[in-house]
Design a protein around this motif. Structure first.
Motif, mmCIF file in Angstrom:
data_model
loop_
_atom_site.group_PDB
_atom_site.id
_atom_site.type_symbol
_atom_site.label_atom_id
_atom_site.label_comp_id
_atom_site.label_asym_id
_atom_site.label_seq_id
_atom_site.Cartn_x
_atom_site.Cartn_y
_atom_site.Cartn_z
ATOM 1 N N UNK A 162 0.759 -1.464 -0.020
ATOM 2 C CA UNK A 162 0.138 -0.006 0.066
ATOM 3 C C UNK A 162 0.767 1.281 -0.033
ATOM 4 N N UNK A 163 0.532 2.257 -0.823
ATOM 5 C CA UNK A 163 1.296 3.273 -0.955
ATOM 6 C C UNK A 163 0.923 4.574 0.037
ATOM 7 N N UNK A 164 -0.621 4.454 -0.020
ATOM 8 C CA UNK A 164 -1.048 5.513 0.900
ATOM 9 C C UNK A 164 -2.292 5.174 1.331
ATOM 10 N N UNK A 165 -2.336 5.280 2.717
ATOM 11 C CA UNK A 165 -3.687 5.036 3.486
ATOM 12 C C UNK A 165 -4.137 6.193 4.253
ATOM 13 N N UNK A 166 -5.435 6.344 3.702
ATOM 14 C CA UNK A 166 -6.108 7.589 4.645
ATOM 15 C C UNK A 166 -7.415 7.282 5.455
ATOM 16 N N UNK A 167 -7.552 7.606 6.488
ATOM 17 C CA UNK A 167 -8.517 7.008 7.300
ATOM 18 C C UNK A 167 -9.124 8.371 8.060
ATOM 19 N N UNK A 168 -10.587 8.331 7.962
ATOM 20 C CA UNK A 168 -11.150 9.440 8.782
ATOM 21 C C UNK A 168 -10.595 10.726 8.764
ATOM 22 N N UNK A 169 -9.989 11.247 7.422
ATOM 23 C CA UNK A 169 -9.346 12.447 7.396
ATOM 24 C C UNK A 169 -10.471 13.636 7.369
ATOM 25 N N UNK A 170 -10.397 14.820 8.017
ATOM 26 C CA UNK A 170 -10.817 16.009 7.844
ATOM 27 C C UNK A 170 -9.925 17.068 7.745
ATOM 28 N N UNK A 171 -10.093 17.861 6.399
ATOM 29 C CA UNK A 171 -9.206 18.796 6.137
ATOM 30 C C UNK A 171 -9.893 20.180 6.078
ATOM 31 N N UNK A 172 -9.190 21.255 6.461
ATOM 32 C CA UNK A 172 -9.703 22.581 6.621
ATOM 33 C C UNK A 172 -9.050 23.865 5.631
ATOM 34 N N UNK A 173 -9.799 24.430 5.124
ATOM 35 C CA UNK A 173 -9.216 25.614 4.366
ATOM 36 C C UNK A 173 -9.448 26.987 5.175
ATOM 37 N N UNK A 174 -8.505 27.532 5.397
ATOM 38 C CA UNK A 174 -8.798 29.126 6.068
ATOM 39 C C UNK A 174 -9.602 28.771 7.506
ATOM 40 N N UNK A 175 -9.070 27.608 8.173
ATOM 41 C CA UNK A 175 -9.953 27.477 9.340
ATOM 42 C C UNK A 175 -11.212 26.748 9.090
ATOM 43 N N UNK A 176 -11.755 26.647 8.177
ATOM 44 C CA UNK A 176 -13.166 26.147 8.132
ATOM 45 C C UNK A 176 -12.912 24.584 7.381
ATOM 46 N N UNK A 177 -13.542 23.495 8.066
ATOM 47 C CA UNK A 177 -13.431 22.257 7.720
ATOM 48 C C UNK A 177 -14.127 22.148 6.066
ATOM 49 N N UNK B 180 -0.058 21.247 4.610
ATOM 50 C CA UNK B 180 -0.624 21.770 5.696
ATOM 51 C C UNK B 180 -1.244 20.773 6.558
ATOM 52 N N UNK B 181 -1.537 20.850 8.029
ATOM 53 C CA UNK B 181 -1.827 19.752 8.887
ATOM 54 C C UNK B 181 -3.302 19.492 8.603
ATOM 55 N N UNK B 182 -3.531 18.040 8.722
ATOM 56 C CA UNK B 182 -5.092 17.768 8.746
ATOM 57 C C UNK B 182 -5.688 18.128 10.127
ATOM 58 N N UNK B 183 -7.155 18.126 10.120
ATOM 59 C CA UNK B 183 -7.848 18.851 11.209
ATOM 60 C C UNK B 183 -7.843 17.605 12.253
ATOM 61 N N UNK B 184 -8.173 16.492 11.564
ATOM 62 C CA UNK B 184 -8.402 15.084 12.454
ATOM 63 C C UNK B 184 -8.095 14.050 11.272
ATOM 64 N N UNK B 185 -7.903 12.787 11.661
ATOM 65 C CA UNK B 185 -7.743 11.798 10.866
ATOM 66 C C UNK B 185 -6.379 11.352 10.680
ATOM 67 N N UNK B 186 -6.056 10.028 9.909
ATOM 68 C CA UNK B 186 -4.367 9.683 9.957
ATOM 69 C C UNK B 186 -4.248 9.492 8.414
ATOM 70 N N UNK B 187 -2.989 9.848 8.017
ATOM 71 C CA UNK B 187 -2.721 9.653 6.914
ATOM 72 C C UNK B 187 -1.271 8.555 7.046
ATOM 73 N N UNK B 188 -1.541 7.554 6.303
ATOM 74 C CA UNK B 188 -0.039 6.762 6.441
ATOM 75 C C UNK B 188 0.529 6.285 5.189
ATOM 76 N N UNK B 189 1.936 6.855 5.080
ATOM 77 C CA UNK B 189 2.689 6.542 3.792
ATOM 78 C C UNK B 189 4.217 6.560 4.293
#
Lengths: 218, 204
Positions: free
Chosen positions: B1-16, B52-61
């Motif tokens: 597996x190259x990339x695994x993303x789980x329950x990721x929340x990303x935000x722009x300018x402070x807003x998810x 930029x950092x994610x708001x929540x969740x995990x990125x595995x690579x």
């Protein structure tokens, strides 16, 4: 790592790279001083170290807003952030490239301009030494300021306001070394303080600037 | 597996903008992000690239496994095509510049200043950089902007070769490259899409 330094040096010397801007500014400033102050050689000799240091500092300041802004505008900074180079190294190399293209020419030309201001004979060596020790600090602090203001449109004014107070200690001790040297006084204390400031700045600021830059890229 | 993303929340300018997003990317797999403007495709890619950092969740690579190509090419206009490529090759420790020149048909342009290139040629130069990174995971943000049909074909071939070499590609694009890419529709993951009521938009 050398690649980044080579690229920055090459960019600085290409058309529109801004190489020489600081040097010409320094030249003009110092050449105009005798016209403004008057041809009294005694007065000129007295103010020469201070004028030369002030001129070098302002010339350095003039070129700061291009330091990271160009790389930010064309996206190269983001790509560097995802490259194997650590951000601290990017900052340190950028500061080094800035010093080589701005600070070093100023150091080399300052003694010649000292002649214009009737700098006393003993002053040349110490003027050169103090500038050689102080200008790397100016580049490094400038790089920190550029990292703080990167991404702000027309951030040059803010950059100057942020950086100038940080330049003050270097200016005080650097000009003091040059003045005492010119007057043949004992100068160990300001020289050691200047060296101390330089070492501390170069050792610590790349990390601070790298962190700030990462936050600014968000 | 190259990339695994789980329950990721990303935000722009402070807003998810995207929430609870999960997907996996295997070697040799391409995934196309789909969604309307402003849904957060760029934000997601920037987040995965570590910009930029994610708001929540995990990125595995794996460490140092990604190459990112954003809206800006990072091309220096005062340098020649070859100098631009050589710089990135040195940074990523790769020596096969010839392959990158050939893949994007930049050979005849290699001595030209990048500032004299057209927008499409400049884009090709920006994309050629990807071949110099030697990294398995490509994160591409609208890579085909300002490319003509022939250049899109070149680019699709480069992506295809990368997939054949056990690479993986995550691409945000409006056009279909004709690759065996799965599509990830982002609309269901829009932050607040499940909780918001029709009133929200008109009264906010």
């Amino acid at each position: 790592m050398i690649a980044l330094l080579q690229r920055d040096l090459r960019l600085a010397t290409r058309a529109g790279g801004g190489f020489g801007l600081a040097l010409v500014f320094f030249l003009i400033l110092v050449l105009l001083v005798p016209f403004g102050v008057g041809p009294d050689t005694a007065v000129l000799a007295k103010i020469a170290p201070g004028i030369l240091w002030l001129g070098a500092l302002l010339a350095c300041l003039l070129s700061l807003d291009r330091l990271l802004a160009l790389d930010w505008e064309d996206g190269a900074l983001e790509l560097l952030a995802t490259s194997p180079l650590p951000m601290e190294a990017v900052i340190a190399l950028k500061a080094l490239a800035h010093w080589l293209t701005t600070g070093l020419p100023l150091v080399l030309v300052a003694p010649v301009l000292g002649l214009m201001l009737n700098l006393p004979g003993a002053g040349y060596i110490w003027l050169t030494v103090s500038l050689a020790l102080g200008t790397p600090t100016l580049s490094m602090i400038g790089c920190f300021g550029a990292a703080l203001t990167v991404g702000i449109k027309r951030g040059g004014l803010l950059l100057s306001l942020l950086v100038l107070p940080l330049y003050v200690p270097t200016l005080i001790f650097g000009a003091e070394v040059a003045r005492r040297g010119a007057e043949g006084l004992e100068l160990a204390t300001p020289l050691l303080l200047l060296v101390g400031i330089s070492c501390g700045t170069i050792a610590l600021l790349p990390f601070a600037a790298g962190t700030v830059l990462k936050m600014n890229l968000r | 597996m190259v990339l695994s993303v789980s329950s990721l929340t990303v935000s722009r300018a402070g807003r998810p903008v995207l929430s609870d997003l999960s997907f996996d990317l295997m070697a040799g797999q391409a995934l196309r992000l789909q969604g309307r403007n402003g849904i957060g495709k760029t934000t997601l890619l920037r987040c995965l690239a570590g910009l930029q950092p994610p708001l929540a969740g995990r990125i595995v690579m794996a460490a140092d496994s990604l190459a990112y190509a954003g809206h800006a090419d990072g091309v220096k206009l005062q340098l020649t095509v070859l100098e631009n490529l050589r710089f990135w090759a040195d940074i990523f420790g790769c020596w096969d510049i010839e392959r990158a020149l050939q893949a994007f048909e930049l050979g005849p342009l290699s001595d030209r200043l990048a500032g004299t290139l057209s927008a499409g040629q400049r884009r090709r130069l920006g994309l050629a950089r990807l071949l110099l990174t030697n990294r398995p995971l490509w994160l591409l943000d609208e890579p085909t902007v300002s490319l003509d049909d022939a250049s899109v074909t070149l680019f699709a071939a480069a992506v295809y070769d990368h997939l054949q070499a056990e690479g993986a590609v995550l691409i945000a694009s409006h056009i279909d490259l004709g690759l065996p890419a799965e599509v990830l529709a982002l609309e269901p993951y829009r932050a607040g899409s499940t909780t918001s009521t029709p009133f929200d938009e008109s009264f906010s």
